[in-house]
Each structure stands twice: as structure tokens, then as C-alpha cells.
Enzyme design. Structure first.
Site, mmCIF file in Angstrom:
data_model
loop_
_atom_site.group_PDB
_atom_site.id
_atom_site.type_symbol
_atom_site.label_atom_id
_atom_site.label_comp_id
_atom_site.label_asym_id
_atom_site.label_seq_id
_atom_site.Cartn_x
_atom_site.Cartn_y
_atom_site.Cartn_z
ATOM 1 N N HIS A 55 69.188 17.613 -46.088
ATOM 2 C CA HIS A 55 67.888 18.421 -45.154
ATOM 3 C C HIS A 55 67.165 19.055 -46.387
ATOM 4 O O HIS A 55 67.906 18.661 -47.149
ATOM 5 C CB HIS A 55 68.809 19.412 -44.825
ATOM 6 C CG HIS A 55 68.730 18.588 -42.982
ATOM 7 N ND1 HIS A 55 70.519 19.329 -41.885
ATOM 8 C CD2 HIS A 55 68.263 17.942 -42.302
ATOM 9 C CE1 HIS A 55 69.921 18.479 -41.333
ATOM 10 N NE2 HIS A 55 68.978 17.765 -41.326
ATOM 11 N N CYS A 77 69.630 14.200 -36.661
ATOM 12 C CA CYS A 77 70.351 14.311 -38.182
ATOM 13 C C CYS A 77 71.538 14.302 -38.611
ATOM 14 O O CYS A 77 72.540 13.598 -38.559
ATOM 15 C CB CYS A 77 69.785 15.427 -39.064
ATOM 16 S SG CYS A 77 68.483 15.462 -39.461
ATOM 17 N N GLU A 133 74.147 17.648 -47.013
ATOM 18 C CA GLU A 133 75.416 18.647 -46.535
ATOM 19 C C GLU A 133 77.030 17.880 -46.074
ATOM 20 O O GLU A 133 77.020 16.933 -46.592
ATOM 21 C CB GLU A 133 74.246 17.623 -44.645
ATOM 22 C CG GLU A 133 73.485 18.335 -43.886
ATOM 23 C CD GLU A 133 73.395 19.721 -44.161
ATOM 24 O OE1 GLU A 133 74.126 20.460 -43.950
ATOM 25 O OE2 GLU A 133 72.092 19.959 -43.871
#
Length: 211
Positions: free
Chosen positions: A172, A148, A85
Site C-alpha cells: 500500500h 486491494c 501487507e
């Protein structure tokens, strides 16, 4: 001479949520706990799926002597690849209740905080290492707006407020095959051993950045 604090990587995963009996992020974190990578040990922590409780676990760990990097893991069902991410946005906007049954809409992670933080992990180097290993991976530009994203944002915010240059960010992971079997749906999945190997492969570039 008194030895200095042990150099370590904080690796977090989440507890199961949304009716699933398992969460691959927590399982990977457990598997890698105590693993030595380079000159650093992995210290794993499993987080509750509730933003205030998760933050309370992480906050004191960010001040631990010897901390070299922070890598958070989470589940992104529906994705076929490991997602590195890039961005954590300052918003909580849940599509499902958290572990306390709470659903937040349009709530900032940190009131008056920056709109977003960029991951300080070496994403391109991590992606190159994963690709060389034959592990499906990609850089993602959205960590969602659930727990998250929140733990990524609040970690980066806390480190920035303290002026610390510790690399930090979020990865993730897909569903496990057993989760897809339980769901009875057409969903991508990845074996736990592959996900654990993915995180293990992704960590050396993180340590190298901090060295």
C-alpha cells in the site's frame, strides 16, 4: 537453442477512484514498467477498481511463462509510510462504492475459501531494504476490506490452488502531495519519486527468494 520465456515480475496498480484524479499505485506501476531488476523485467498492468474486472485482468497473467513474482500496489490514504501487507482476509466490506457504484457488505472473496492468506513476499527483507534506503515503511497487518485486499486474496488463492510457489503479495502507498492539496485536509503524503524508488528497492529481495 530456443531461449526460454522471459523472467518477469507482474506489478499491478489501480486506476483513480473515489473522486481522485490520480492513483499513485497506477502511476508507480507505469513508471516501473519495463524496468530490469536483476535478471527480471517488470511487467506492469493497471487494474480497474471493480473486483470482478480486476480479477479478470490478473487471472490469465498468473499462468504466463516466466512469471517470477506478483506484487500488487494500491492506495491507502491516511498512512504516512509504505505498507507491506502481511494478511489478505476473505471478505469484501466496502466503505465506499467501487468504480461501478457497487458497495459490498460481508461478502467473501471466495465462498468456502480459507479465512485468510499470508503474503508470500519476504516482508522482513523488503522492510530492511527500504529502511536502509531511508524510505518510511512498515509491515501492516490489515490490507482493509476493499479492492486491494480482494485482489491480494484472490491472487494468493489462485496460486495456492495451482500449487505454485510464486511469491505474491500487496504493498500500500500513501497519498500524493497533489491529492492532499486537492482534498484540502491534514493528510500524510509521499512524493511519487519516493514511492517509485520504494517499490524498486523492495523488488530485489522478492527476486532473491524466487532464485
Amino acid at each position: 537453442m530456443t531461449p526460454g520465456p522471459a523472467r518477469h515480475i507482474l506489478l499491478t496498480g489501480f486506476e483513480p477512484f473515489d473522486g481522485d484524479a490520480v492513483n499513485p499505485s497506477g502511476e508507480v506501476a507505469k513508471q516501473l514498467d519495463g524496468r530490469v531488476i536483476g535478471e527480471c523485467a517488470v511487467r506492469s498492468v493497471i487494474l480497474p477498481v471493480q473486483h470482478e474486472a480486476a480479477r479478470a485482468v490478473v487471472a490469465p497473467l498468473l499462468a504466463a511463462p516466466g512469471l517470477v513474482a506478483v506484487v500488487h500496489l494500491g492506495l491507502a490514504g491516511g498512512r504516512a509510510r509504505v505498507s507491506l501487507e502481511r494478511v489478505a482476509a476473505n471478505v469484501m466490506d466496502y466503505s465506499r462504492p467501487d468504480a461501478h457504484g457497487q458497495v459490498l457488505r460481508d461478502v467473501p472473496c471466495v465462498p468456502d475459501g480459507p479465512a485468510a492468506y499470508f503474503s508470500t513476499l519476504p516482508l522482513r527483507e523488503m522492510l530492511a531494504a527500504l529502511t536502509a534506503e531511508g524510505i518510511p515503511a512498515a509491515i501492516s497487518n490489515t490490507a482493509g476490506t476493499y479492492l486491494c485486499n480482494d485482489i491480494s486474496y484472490t491472487t494468493l488463492h489462485a496460486l495456492a490452488r495451482r500449487g505454485l510457489t510464486i511469491p505474491a503479495g500487496f504493498i500500500h502507498l500513501p497519498f500524493l502531495p497533489s491529492m492532499v492539496a486537492a482534498h484540502g485536509l491534514e493528510e500524510p503524503s509521499m512524493d511519487l519519486s519516493v514511492m517509485a524508488r520504494a517499490v524498486e528497492v523492495a523488488l530485489p529481495p522478492v527476486i532473491a527468494r524466487r532464485a
